[in-house]
Design an enzyme around this catalytic site. Structure first.
Site, PDB file in Angstrom:
ATOM      1  N   ARG A   5       0.853  -1.180   0.000  1.00  0.00           N
ATOM      2  CA  ARG A   5       0.000   0.000   0.000  1.00  0.00           C
ATOM      3  C   ARG A   5       0.893   1.235   0.000  1.00  0.00           C
ATOM      4  O   ARG A   5       1.977   1.229   0.570  1.00  0.00           O
ATOM      5  CB  ARG A   5      -0.896   0.027   1.240  1.00  0.00           C
ATOM      6  CG  ARG A   5      -2.028  -0.989   1.187  1.00  0.00           C
ATOM      7  CD  ARG A   5      -2.974  -0.815   2.364  1.00  0.00           C
ATOM      8  NE  ARG A   5      -2.361  -1.159   3.618  1.00  0.00           N
ATOM      9  CZ  ARG A   5      -1.926  -0.299   4.519  1.00  0.00           C
ATOM     10  NH1 ARG A   5      -2.058   1.005   4.312  1.00  0.00           N
ATOM     11  NH2 ARG A   5      -1.381  -0.710   5.638  1.00  0.00           N
ATOM     12  N   HIS A  37     -10.907  -1.438  11.989  1.00  0.00           N
ATOM     13  CA  HIS A  37      -9.790  -2.296  11.547  1.00  0.00           C
ATOM     14  C   HIS A  37      -9.586  -3.367  12.624  1.00  0.00           C
ATOM     15  O   HIS A  37      -8.581  -3.378  13.335  1.00  0.00           O
ATOM     16  CB  HIS A  37      -8.555  -1.407  11.382  1.00  0.00           C
ATOM     17  CG  HIS A  37      -7.413  -2.066  10.677  1.00  0.00           C
ATOM     18  ND1 HIS A  37      -6.137  -1.581  10.740  1.00  0.00           N
ATOM     19  CD2 HIS A  37      -7.348  -3.167   9.888  1.00  0.00           C
ATOM     20  CE1 HIS A  37      -5.328  -2.357  10.029  1.00  0.00           C
ATOM     21  NE2 HIS A  37      -6.035  -3.319   9.510  1.00  0.00           N
ATOM     22  N   ASP A  42      -9.525  -9.011   9.827  1.00  0.00           N
ATOM     23  CA  ASP A  42      -9.019  -7.667   9.503  1.00  0.00           C
ATOM     24  C   ASP A  42     -10.016  -6.532   9.733  1.00  0.00           C
ATOM     25  O   ASP A  42      -9.624  -5.478  10.207  1.00  0.00           O
ATOM     26  CB  ASP A  42      -8.538  -7.658   8.042  1.00  0.00           C
ATOM     27  CG  ASP A  42      -7.629  -6.481   7.732  1.00  0.00           C
ATOM     28  OD1 ASP A  42      -6.844  -6.100   8.613  1.00  0.00           O
ATOM     29  OD2 ASP A  42      -7.699  -5.949   6.607  1.00  0.00           O
ATOM     30  N   LYS A  97      -9.516  -2.052   1.963  1.00  0.00           N
ATOM     31  CA  LYS A  97      -9.167  -0.881   2.777  1.00  0.00           C
ATOM     32  C   LYS A  97      -9.903   0.372   2.295  1.00  0.00           C
ATOM     33  O   LYS A  97     -10.351   1.195   3.093  1.00  0.00           O
ATOM     34  CB  LYS A  97      -7.663  -0.633   2.736  1.00  0.00           C
ATOM     35  CG  LYS A  97      -6.816  -1.802   3.194  1.00  0.00           C
ATOM     36  CD  LYS A  97      -7.060  -2.149   4.632  1.00  0.00           C
ATOM     37  CE  LYS A  97      -6.040  -3.160   5.132  1.00  0.00           C
ATOM     38  NZ  LYS A  97      -6.311  -3.577   6.511  1.00  0.00           N
ATOM     39  N   SER A 118      -0.108  -2.849  12.422  1.00  0.00           N
ATOM     40  CA  SER A 118       0.485  -3.955  11.674  1.00  0.00           C
ATOM     41  C   SER A 118       1.682  -4.527  12.438  1.00  0.00           C
ATOM     42  O   SER A 118       2.254  -3.864  13.309  1.00  0.00           O
ATOM     43  CB  SER A 118       0.877  -3.519  10.270  1.00  0.00           C
ATOM     44  OG  SER A 118       1.743  -2.433  10.376  1.00  0.00           O
ATOM     45  N   TYR A 178      -1.219  -3.729  -7.060  1.00  0.00           N
ATOM     46  CA  TYR A 178      -1.016  -4.428  -5.791  1.00  0.00           C
ATOM     47  C   TYR A 178      -2.292  -4.400  -4.930  1.00  0.00           C
ATOM     48  O   TYR A 178      -2.931  -3.345  -4.779  1.00  0.00           O
ATOM     49  CB  TYR A 178       0.159  -3.799  -4.992  1.00  0.00           C
ATOM     50  CG  TYR A 178       0.156  -4.308  -3.581  1.00  0.00           C
ATOM     51  CD1 TYR A 178       0.665  -5.578  -3.289  1.00  0.00           C
ATOM     52  CD2 TYR A 178      -0.471  -3.601  -2.556  1.00  0.00           C
ATOM     53  CE1 TYR A 178       0.578  -6.098  -2.019  1.00  0.00           C
ATOM     54  CE2 TYR A 178      -0.571  -4.119  -1.282  1.00  0.00           C
ATOM     55  CZ  TYR A 178      -0.036  -5.364  -1.014  1.00  0.00           C
ATOM     56  OH  TYR A 178      -0.148  -5.890   0.235  1.00  0.00           O
ATOM     57  N   ARG A 207       1.849 -12.088  -0.270  1.00  0.00           N
ATOM     58  CA  ARG A 207       0.504 -12.340   0.284  1.00  0.00           C
ATOM     59  C   ARG A 207      -0.119 -13.630  -0.214  1.00  0.00           C
ATOM     60  O   ARG A 207       0.243 -14.143  -1.273  1.00  0.00           O
ATOM     61  CB  ARG A 207      -0.427 -11.188  -0.137  1.00  0.00           C
ATOM     62  CG  ARG A 207      -0.008  -9.815   0.369  1.00  0.00           C
ATOM     63  CD  ARG A 207      -0.465  -9.616   1.768  1.00  0.00           C
ATOM     64  NE  ARG A 207       0.010  -8.374   2.350  1.00  0.00           N
ATOM     65  CZ  ARG A 207      -0.651  -7.710   3.298  1.00  0.00           C
ATOM     66  NH1 ARG A 207      -1.804  -8.141   3.740  1.00  0.00           N
ATOM     67  NH2 ARG A 207      -0.141  -6.622   3.822  1.00  0.00           N
ATOM     68  N   CYS A 210       1.626  -6.971  14.605  1.00  0.00           N
ATOM     69  CA  CYS A 210       1.317  -7.401  15.982  1.00  0.00           C
ATOM     70  C   CYS A 210       0.605  -8.758  15.997  1.00  0.00           C
ATOM     71  O   CYS A 210       0.101  -9.181  17.024  1.00  0.00           O
ATOM     72  CB  CYS A 210       0.448  -6.363  16.679  1.00  0.00           C
ATOM     73  SG  CYS A 210       1.323  -4.855  17.106  1.00  0.00           S
TER      74      CYS A 210
HETATM   75  C1  OXD Z   1      -2.911  -3.983   6.553  1.00  0.00           C
HETATM   76  C2  OXD Z   1      -3.420  -5.195   5.885  1.00  0.00           C
HETATM   77  O1  OXD Z   1      -1.944  -3.382   6.066  1.00  0.00           O
HETATM   78  O2  OXD Z   1      -4.389  -5.774   6.399  1.00  0.00           O
HETATM   79  O3  OXD Z   1      -3.482  -3.601   7.582  1.00  0.00           O
HETATM   80  O4  OXD Z   1      -2.881  -5.576   4.836  1.00  0.00           O
HETATM   81 MN    MN Z   2      -5.273  -4.694   8.006  1.00  0.00          MN
END
Ligand code: OXD
Ligand code: MN
Length: 593
Positions: free
Chosen positions: A72, A229, A280, A209, A251, A200, A374, A253
């Site tokens: 991202r 989130h 997520d 997102k 992220s 991507y 991913r 964690c």
């Molecule tokens: C993020 C994802 O970056 O879920 O939070 O990919």
């Molecule tokens: Mn996420």
């Protein structure tokens, strides 16, 4: 082209967009397996996808993005509200007319020689009162196939939409994948997203997102619901009752790991089970009984591959064994399968790395998979997917959990004293940077509710919305709010808590608190467990009584520094910070004095 809907707003928008991008052909995605299979074949023929070993990984494919397009791009992501103030100090802002002019200029004619795919999709089960419809126009088969995993895609979506104008417009144009012309723009007032020059995931799977967090957070503010989130998991107690938790972490964690955790052996023997509803995103509404209910608007997992293995997340790994699209991982040429760092100790020796170059895992000095590589896997593949996953009414939430990586500061777990105090805890959430990110290690980054990159409006207004949502439910029905920290370190820098499945020991205390079954100790920051209430059966050797006491301590000197850090962060928002949160900060300061 045969139109699949009579919705005048959809048809008008599609006409405007196709006139702009000028495709050679237009394909309506109906969601059928026949159509998807034809697209997979086409993508394999063009090299966009590579089909993996059908016996070992049935229905699985590998895709490689352009080298400059692997994550991202927050610095090129904009919230295009009428004024900069509406987007707030934590978002990049562009005036809507400027955003439209710039992006339409880039998009103009960009589908020449290409096919336009029209994807109708529902975030949430089709027809659920929580769900919302989107239409994405894209020139990428990879996007179509990923969207077909991550959302409910197809004709049924247009059928439920009918003539309504309540749908989100999403235009994606690959263009030339030029970094300096890459933009992801959101127009919350117009329910519109435009993304150009990327292929991507997070930039182009517009339901995720862009819609389910940035646009939806704004919609939720206007319509009295919440887009967060957050993962959603259910904990089934030995008596068969299931209690649900929503949890937000920045992220790195271990959110996906927590969402699918496997209970420690002693808990399994007692009959505990964990059910994953989502890893997520949560959409949350007040139910008829006055409690808050959540759905996972997604239909799949877009998870980070490196670090996923049978020990760290068995359930995620299992989820990727069929019908999955892998992006930027290693191709093992011998077995025609995939590999990534830490999957196992046997990297392939005759392989192709994420860049498309020959790679020998026995000799390699650079990783074979991109660190942000991913898997896109159907949620239904997950061995612990919740039986409530498709429930259109969602699941009732007992607790909200916030967390971050704090080596010394935050105890293993504490409970906020009230809903508003919980909002304060979420608003001041932070993580210390790890070696995985560029820049200095150990720097505190504030990431309120893990929403910094995803809130579609001013975050201070968003905190006020949290306060208002709490006020809209009776105090005894509001979820209790907690903060956890799995990452306390000793003076040698070693983690003091085993984490992974053992985190259930903490969630168990959380549920007991929600049920009024566990006591707590009042401290300057909130309620902490009594040491004896954290069940250590089976990990007594790893976590001694002294260790537990240390990770449950609250050091006023560290919290004085923390309070100063929160004040500094709040100052960015000027006088917009809700008075309730300022009061919580003043109380914290007074308590740690
Ligand atoms: C993020 C994802 O970056 O879920 O939070 O990919
Ligand atoms: Mn996420």
């Amino acid at each position: 082209m045969t139109e699949r809907t009579k919705n005048p707003t959809v048809l008008a928008w599609l006409k405007e967009m196709t006139d702009l991008v000028q495709p050679d052909a237009v394909v309506w995605i109906d969601g059928s397996e026949t159509q998807l299979e034809a697209l997979r074949k086409e993508a394999c023929a063009s090299g966009e996808l590579h089909k993996l070993n059908e016996d070992l990984l049935p229905g699985c494919y590998l895709h490689r993005t352009a080298l400059n397009d692997v994550a991202r791009v927050e610095h090129r992501t904009f919230i295009c509200t009428p004024t900069k103030e509406m987007a707030g100090p934590t978002n990049n802002w562009m005036a809507p007319e400027e955003g439209y002019a710039l992006l339409k200029g880039i998009a103009k004619g960009s589908y020449k020689g290409r096919t336009a795919y029209i994807i109708p999709y529902s975030m949430g089960p089709v027809g659920s009162p929580f769900s919302k419809v989107g239409v994405e126009l894209t020139d990428s088969i990879y996007v179509v196939l990923n969207m077909a995993i991550m959302a409910r895609v197809g004709q049924a979506v247009f059928d439920t939409l009918g003539d309504s104008d309540d749908w989100v417009r999403g235009l994606h144009c690959r263009c030339g994948i030029e970094e300096e012309k890459r933009y992801i723009c959101h127009f919350p007032q117009d329910n519109t997203i435009i993304s150009v020059n990327s292929g991507y995931g997070g930039n182009v799977l517009l339901g995720k997102k862009c819609f389910a967090l940035r646009i939806a957070s704004y919609q939720g503010w206007k319509e009295q619901w919440m887009a967060e989130h957050m993962l959603i998991l259910g904990i089934e107690k030995p008596n068969g009752e299931v209690k649900y938790i929503c949890a937000a972490f920045p992220s790195a964690c271990g959110k996906t790991n927590l969402a699918m955790l496997i209970p420690p052996e002693s808990y399994r023997k007692k009959g505990y089970k964990v059910w994953c509803v989502g890893d997520d995103i949560s959409w949350i509404r007040k139910g008829a009984d006055g409690r808050l209910y959540a759905i996972n608007p997604e239909n799949g997992f877009f998870g980070v591959a490196p670090g996923t293995n049978a020990k760290s997340n068995f359930n995620a790994l299992e989820s990727t064994r069929k019908g999955t699209i892998f992006t930027n991982v290693v191709l093992d040429k011998t077995g025609n399968t995939v590999w990534w760092e830490s999957l196992d100790k046997n990297p392939p020796t005759d392989a192709i790395d994420w860049k498309g170059n020959p790679w020998n895992g026995a000799e390699a000095t650079a990783p074979g998979a991109h660190p942000n590589s991913r898997f896109t896997a159907p949620a239904q593949n997950c061995p612990c997917i919740s039986p409530e996953f498709e429930n259109p009414q969602g699941v009732p939430i007992s607790a909200f959990v916030f967390g971050g990586r704090r080596a010394k500061l935050a105890p293993l777990v504490y409970q906020a004293k009230s809903w508003n105090h919980g909002v304060f805890v979420g608003s001041s959430m932070a993580s210390e940077t790890t070696a995985a990110a560029a820049g200095a290690v150990g720097v505190v980054r504030r990431d309120p509710m893990a929403m910094i990159p995803f809130c579609g409006y001013d975050m201070a207004d968003y905190w006020q919305h949290w306060i208002d949502m709490g006020a809209s439910v009776d105090a005894d029905k509001a979820p209790k709010v907690f903060h956890v920290n799995w990452f306390r370190k000793d003076d040698e820098g070693s983690f003091m808590w085993p984490g992974f499945g053992d985190n259930l020991r903490v969630l168990d205390w959380i549920i007991d608190r929600c049920e009024g079954k566990a006591e707590a100790v009042e401290t300057p920051i909130g309620y902490l467990p009594k040491a004896e209430d954290i069940d250590l059966e089976g990990i007594e050797d790893e976590v001694s009584a002294d260790t537990l006491a240390t990770i449950l301590d609250v050091d006023p000197a560290l919290w004085r520094t923390e309070a100063a850090g929160i004040a500094e962060f709040y100052a960015k928002f000027g006088d917009k910070v809700p008075v309730e949160l300022q009061e919580c900060l003043a109380t914290l300061k007074a308590n740690v004095g």
